[in-house]
Design a protein around this motif. Structure first.
Motif, PDB file in Angstrom:
ATOM      1  N   ARG A  18     -35.312 -17.710  23.456  1.00 38.40           N
ATOM      2  CA  ARG A  18     -34.769 -17.720  24.798  1.00 38.40           C
ATOM      3  C   ARG A  18     -35.230 -16.520  25.618  1.00 38.40           C
ATOM      4  O   ARG A  18     -35.042 -16.470  26.810  1.00 38.40           O
ATOM      5  CB  ARG A  18     -33.242 -17.781  24.752  1.00 38.40           C
ATOM      6  N   GLU A  19     -35.787 -15.494  24.919  1.00 43.08           N
ATOM      7  CA  GLU A  19     -36.247 -14.318  25.659  1.00 43.08           C
ATOM      8  C   GLU A  19     -37.543 -14.632  26.362  1.00 43.08           C
ATOM      9  O   GLU A  19     -38.525 -14.966  25.734  1.00 43.08           O
ATOM     10  CB  GLU A  19     -36.510 -13.172  24.686  1.00 43.08           C
ATOM     11  N   LEU A  20     -37.548 -14.528  27.639  1.00 48.86           N
ATOM     12  CA  LEU A  20     -38.786 -14.720  28.391  1.00 48.86           C
ATOM     13  C   LEU A  20     -39.163 -13.403  29.032  1.00 48.86           C
ATOM     14  O   LEU A  20     -38.316 -12.556  29.259  1.00 48.86           O
ATOM     15  CB  LEU A  20     -38.578 -15.796  29.465  1.00 48.86           C
ATOM     16  N   PRO A  21     -40.442 -13.212  29.326  1.00 52.64           N
ATOM     17  CA  PRO A  21     -40.851 -11.930  29.878  1.00 52.64           C
ATOM     18  C   PRO A  21     -40.271 -11.702  31.260  1.00 52.64           C
ATOM     19  O   PRO A  21     -40.071 -12.638  32.020  1.00 52.64           O
ATOM     20  CB  PRO A  21     -42.371 -12.070  29.967  1.00 52.64           C
ATOM     21  N   GLU A  22     -40.028 -10.450  31.533  1.00 56.74           N
ATOM     22  CA  GLU A  22     -39.663 -10.115  32.901  1.00 56.74           C
ATOM     23  C   GLU A  22     -40.943  -9.820  33.654  1.00 56.74           C
ATOM     24  O   GLU A  22     -41.945  -9.439  33.085  1.00 56.74           O
ATOM     25  CB  GLU A  22     -38.763  -8.895  32.912  1.00 56.74           C
ATOM     26  N   ALA A  23     -40.930 -10.008  34.959  1.00 52.19           N
ATOM     27  CA  ALA A  23     -42.138  -9.779  35.736  1.00 52.19           C
ATOM     28  C   ALA A  23     -42.544  -8.318  35.647  1.00 52.19           C
ATOM     29  O   ALA A  23     -41.723  -7.427  35.487  1.00 52.19           O
ATOM     30  CB  ALA A  23     -41.886 -10.178  37.175  1.00 52.19           C
ATOM     31  N   ALA A  24     -43.883  -8.081  35.743  1.00 54.15           N
ATOM     32  CA  ALA A  24     -44.413  -6.736  35.567  1.00 54.15           C
ATOM     33  C   ALA A  24     -44.061  -5.829  36.732  1.00 54.15           C
ATOM     34  O   ALA A  24     -43.896  -4.632  36.585  1.00 54.15           O
ATOM     35  CB  ALA A  24     -45.929  -6.809  35.419  1.00 54.15           C
ATOM     36  N   ALA A  25     -43.975  -6.427  37.923  1.00 55.97           N
ATOM     37  CA  ALA A  25     -43.810  -5.608  39.117  1.00 55.97           C
ATOM     38  C   ALA A  25     -42.443  -4.937  39.130  1.00 55.97           C
ATOM     39  O   ALA A  25     -41.478  -5.432  38.554  1.00 55.97           O
ATOM     40  CB  ALA A  25     -43.970  -6.498  40.341  1.00 55.97           C
ATOM     41  N   SER A  26     -42.378  -3.786  39.807  1.00 55.47           N
ATOM     42  CA  SER A  26     -41.098  -3.088  39.950  1.00 55.47           C
ATOM     43  C   SER A  26     -40.231  -3.854  40.942  1.00 55.47           C
ATOM     44  O   SER A  26     -40.702  -4.765  41.630  1.00 55.47           O
ATOM     45  CB  SER A  26     -41.361  -1.690  40.488  1.00 55.47           C
ATOM     46  N   GLY A  27     -38.969  -3.436  41.047  1.00 58.21           N
ATOM     47  CA  GLY A  27     -38.068  -4.093  41.991  1.00 58.21           C
ATOM     48  C   GLY A  27     -38.608  -4.061  43.406  1.00 58.21           C
ATOM     49  O   GLY A  27     -38.557  -5.067  44.131  1.00 58.21           O
ATOM     50  N   ALA A  28     -39.155  -2.910  43.790  1.00 58.73           N
ATOM     51  CA  ALA A  28     -39.657  -2.777  45.169  1.00 58.73           C
ATOM     52  C   ALA A  28     -40.866  -3.673  45.384  1.00 58.73           C
ATOM     53  O   ALA A  28     -41.004  -4.340  46.420  1.00 58.73           O
ATOM     54  CB  ALA A  28     -40.017  -1.321  45.442  1.00 58.73           C
ATOM     55  N   GLU A  29     -41.758  -3.722  44.365  1.00 58.34           N
ATOM     56  CA  GLU A  29     -42.952  -4.580  44.489  1.00 58.34           C
ATOM     57  C   GLU A  29     -42.549  -6.047  44.588  1.00 58.34           C
ATOM     58  O   GLU A  29     -43.122  -6.819  45.350  1.00 58.34           O
ATOM     59  CB  GLU A  29     -43.881  -4.366  43.291  1.00 58.34           C
ATOM     60  N   LEU A  30     -41.547  -6.403  43.770  1.00 57.76           N
ATOM     61  CA  LEU A  30     -41.072  -7.791  43.798  1.00 57.76           C
ATOM     62  C   LEU A  30     -40.476  -8.139  45.162  1.00 57.76           C
ATOM     63  O   LEU A  30     -40.724  -9.215  45.709  1.00 57.76           O
ATOM     64  CB  LEU A  30     -40.009  -7.993  42.725  1.00 57.76           C
ATOM     65  N   SER A  31     -39.698  -7.203  45.703  1.00 58.89           N
ATOM     66  CA  SER A  31     -39.094  -7.462  47.022  1.00 58.89           C
ATOM     67  C   SER A  31     -40.181  -7.621  48.077  1.00 58.89           C
ATOM     68  O   SER A  31     -40.093  -8.498  48.946  1.00 58.89           O
ATOM     69  CB  SER A  31     -38.172  -6.313  47.433  1.00 58.89           C
ATOM     70  N   ALA A  32     -41.236  -6.798  47.959  1.00 58.11           N
ATOM     71  CA  ALA A  32     -42.332  -6.916  48.927  1.00 58.11           C
ATOM     72  C   ALA A  32     -43.021  -8.271  48.784  1.00 58.11           C
ATOM     73  O   ALA A  32     -43.348  -8.934  49.774  1.00 58.11           O
ATOM     74  CB  ALA A  32     -43.331  -5.782  48.714  1.00 58.11           C
ATOM     75  N   LEU A  33     -43.206  -8.701  47.512  1.00 57.48           N
ATOM     76  CA  LEU A  33     -43.831 -10.011  47.281  1.00 57.48           C
ATOM     77  C   LEU A  33     -42.977 -11.115  47.895  1.00 57.48           C
ATOM     78  O   LEU A  33     -43.488 -12.011  48.578  1.00 57.48           O
ATOM     79  CB  LEU A  33     -44.013 -10.250  45.774  1.00 57.48           C
ATOM     80  N   VAL A  34     -41.670 -11.050  47.650  1.00 52.90           N
ATOM     81  CA  VAL A  34     -40.793 -12.108  48.173  1.00 52.90           C
ATOM     82  C   VAL A  34     -40.870 -12.123  49.711  1.00 52.90           C
ATOM     83  O   VAL A  34     -40.879 -13.193  50.332  1.00 52.90           O
ATOM     84  CB  VAL A  34     -39.347 -11.935  47.660  1.00 52.90           C
ATOM     85  N   GLY A  35     -40.981 -10.945  50.298  1.00 50.25           N
ATOM     86  CA  GLY A  35     -41.135 -10.886  51.756  1.00 50.25           C
ATOM     87  C   GLY A  35     -42.403 -11.615  52.192  1.00 50.25           C
ATOM     88  O   GLY A  35     -42.394 -12.373  53.174  1.00 50.25           O
ATOM     89  N   ARG A  36     -43.485 -11.422  51.446  1.00 49.14           N
ATOM     90  CA  ARG A  36     -44.750 -12.096  51.801  1.00 49.14           C
ATOM     91  C   ARG A  36     -44.610 -13.613  51.623  1.00 49.14           C
ATOM     92  O   ARG A  36     -45.076 -14.397  52.439  1.00 49.14           O
ATOM     93  CB  ARG A  36     -45.892 -11.563  50.932  1.00 49.14           C
ATOM     94  N   LEU A  37     -43.935 -14.011  50.537  1.00 49.32           N
ATOM     95  CA  LEU A  37     -43.761 -15.454  50.291  1.00 49.32           C
ATOM     96  C   LEU A  37     -42.920 -16.084  51.400  1.00 49.32           C
ATOM     97  O   LEU A  37     -43.195 -17.197  51.876  1.00 49.32           O
ATOM     98  CB  LEU A  37     -43.092 -15.675  48.927  1.00 49.32           C
ATOM     99  N   ARG A  38     -41.898 -15.334  51.824  1.00 44.01           N
ATOM    100  CA  ARG A  38     -41.024 -15.827  52.897  1.00 44.01           C
ATOM    101  C   ARG A  38     -41.851 -16.058  54.162  1.00 44.01           C
ATOM    102  O   ARG A  38     -41.696 -17.045  54.865  1.00 44.01           O
ATOM    103  CB  ARG A  38     -39.909 -14.810  53.145  1.00 44.01           C
TER     104      ARG A  38
END
Ligand SMILES: Cc1cc2nc3c(=O)[nH]c(=O)nc-3n(C[C@H](O)[C@H](O)[C@H](O)COP(=O)(O)OP(=O)(O)OC[C@H]3O[C@@H](n4cnc5c(N)ncnc54)[C@H](O)[C@@H]3O)c2cc1C
Length: 510
Positions: A18-38
């Motif tokens: 059940r353990e799946l990898p967590e994304a490599a990016a930091s929280g801030a990088e992930l938030s920036a990515l989500v902003g781009r996806l939005r």
């Protein structure tokens, strides 16, 4: 790519599945990515809140759950490409999702990764009736394809989930269905694909024409379970609808007797459009839901459908009735019209959901055996069910020897889910011992990857992995699925950064 394999592949993986990898990016990088996806898909099609993401935390394999950082619903192939490219630049894994009806956990999100959902990509792009071709976006449902080309033509692969499952999901799983015994699987009907690769490149393989020159990359993509990229356009062959369809259901005292009828029918040279079996437990559950008047208590129901030219169908149908009777059926019911035929099918197709009336939880397994081994493997399944003290219902594509044992359990009882999973695994072992396979049509996903080394040697798995690395060197498309112990590819473009699978001790780089 460095072709050398690293350390030995493990057997059934010891890591918690059940353990799946967590994304490599930091929280801030992930938030920036989500902003781009939005910005790419529009705010209304980018879901980030927990209550929105709950919808996507699992597929049809409900025992596994995981929450993505965001789910995006692109409105075009170009938006899919832009989203995947943004993930590639951020080094964040993503998972494609169609309707989420998969039964092996293929569309289970990566924790803190991105889910790319195709449910807005529902356009039928081209219908060419004369050349028997159709081109669709991946979110079009299976039934919508036949509806778009009918009534003169139809699309044969027909998963029982066809009213909801998408063509993209069918391609990824190489889905089958009741009519695949005669007509073949999804792979026999896909003639072209537009694909966004994990680095954001868009390629086209094949097209409306059949058998294009070059390597058969279409064949590699079909059944790759979202690990080689995401299909954004699909060209399909469709077939002339049969002149006549005749359907019967025959009841037997035992699955052994019904299994003998299956062998006799096939050996007589009849090629039924469909030949499906349900055991006593499946009959009981389905009857409660479909109310087709099936006799509860009988050992097995065999649904046989012949299609084709009217005269041939009529003649061979009588033969099938005789075979059923000679194998012990004293109750053969022939569908008198389309309404009754639909009722027979409703009962068969209700079998999985109907098990919910018999048990709070269940696993639908998917194994294949040589058709002639049906009686002995069904007996083995009964013996295993008794050993574990659990109910197992059987409903299956009998012509293909494609079993779907439904293992019932009560997840509220301590340890019962794990025991049910263990029993499911032992059923797959029985299929392998009989010369079969661990999956017929539902895919490997997360559920069966631990069983892959029972079927494939180290070199075989290594070859799969090299193919995967060639398509997706960074391992961002649906990581953690299909391969037993995920392995990473040596030649990751750009600056080296430790992959989260490596950090978690779940994979080695080679
Ligand atoms: C009641 C029931 C009955 C079923 N009966 C059958 C049956 O008879 N035969 C059968 O074969 N299956 C059957 N299934 C299983 C399931 O419906 C099929 O596997 C189906 O193809 C999944 O389609 P989906 O759109 O729901 O895909 P999802 O579950 O969303 O995804 C399945 C896999 O496809 C990948 N994927 C999705 N879209 C794309 C895309 N555009 N490009 C690349 N990868 C993609 C995902 O990453 C995932 O790995 C049944 C399921 C249920 C619940």
């Amino acid at each position: 790519m460095d072709g050398r394999l690293g350390a030995e592949l493990e057997g059934p993986t010891a890591v918690a599945e059940r353990e799946l990898p967590e994304a490599a990016a930091s929280g801030a990088e992930l938030s920036a990515l989500v902003g781009r996806l939005r910005a790419i898909v529009g705010a209304e099609w980018c879901y980030e809140h927990e209550h929105q993401l709950r919808t996507y935390e699992s597929d049809g394999l409900l025992q596994y759950t995981s929450t993505p950082r965001a789910a995006v619903l692109p409105g075009s192939a170009e938006e899919v490409q832009a989203c995947v490219r943004a993930c590639a630049r951020a080094g964040v894994p993503w998972v494609a999702r169609g309707a989420g009806s998969g039964l092996s956990g293929g569309a289970l999100p990566v924790e803190d990764g991105i889910l790319v959902v195709t449910s807005r990509l529902k356009r039928v792009l081209d219908v060419d009736l004369e050349n028997q071709r159709i081109c669709v976006e991946p979110g079009v449902t299976n039934t919508a394809v036949s509806a778009a080309v009918g009534p003169g033509l139809f699309y044969p692969p027909d998963p029982s989930s066809q009213i909801v499952c998408t063509i993209g999901g069918n391609v990824a799983e190489n889905s089958g269905g009741a009519h695949c015994f005669k007509y073949g699987f999804t792979t026999n009907y896909v003639c072209g694909l537009e694909i966004v690769l994990a680095d954001g490149e868009m390629i086209q393989l094949g097209g409306p024409e059949l058998d294009p020159p070059g390597y058969d990359l279409l064949g590699a993509f079909v059944g790759s379970e979202g690990t080689l990229g995401i299909a954004t356009k699909v060209w399909l062959r469709v077939m002339p609808s049969p002149e006549t369809v005749k359907t019967l259901v025959a009841f037997f005292d035992s699955t052994r007797a019904a299994g003998e009828a299956v062998s006799e029918i096939v050996q007589s040279g009849v090629v039924p459009g469909a030949i499906e079996m349900m055991d006593a437990r499946a009959i009981e559950a389905s009857e409660q839901m479909a109310h087709a008047g099936y006799p509860v208590g009988r050992g097995a129901a065999l649904l046989v459908e012949l299609d084709g030219a009217e005269r041939e169908c009529e003649a061979r149908f009588d033969e099938v009735v005789q075979i059923c009777e000679s194998c012990g059926s004293d109750d053969v019911r022939v569908a008198r019209d389309d309404v009754e035929r639909a009722l027979f099918w409703k009962t068969r197709k209700a079998a999985f959901p109907a098990m919910g009336r018999m048990s709070p939880n269940y696993f639908v397994q998917d194994g294949v055996i040589p058709r002639t081994k049906l009686p002995e493997v069904l007996e083995k399944i009964d013996a295993l069910a008794e050993e574990y003290g659990m109910l197992v219902a059987n409903v299956f594509h009998a012509g293909d020897g494609n079993l779907h044992p439904v293992v019932c359990f009560d997840g509220r009882r301590e340890g019962e889910a794990a025991r049910a999973e263990e029993l499911s695994g032992r059923i797959l072992d029985a299929c392998l011992e009989a010369g079969g396979s661990i999956t017929g049509e539902h895919g490997v996903g997360i559920d069966k990857k631990k069983h892959m080394p029972k079927m494939f040697g180290e070199d075989d798995l290594g070859a799969f992995q090299k193919l995967r690395c060639a398509w997706d060197p960074a391992g961002l498309a649906n990581p953690g699925k299909v391969m037993p112990t995920p392995r990473l590819c040596g030649e990751v473009p750009g600056v080296y950064r430790q992959h989260p699978l490596e950090a978690a001790g779940l994979a080695e780089r080679f």
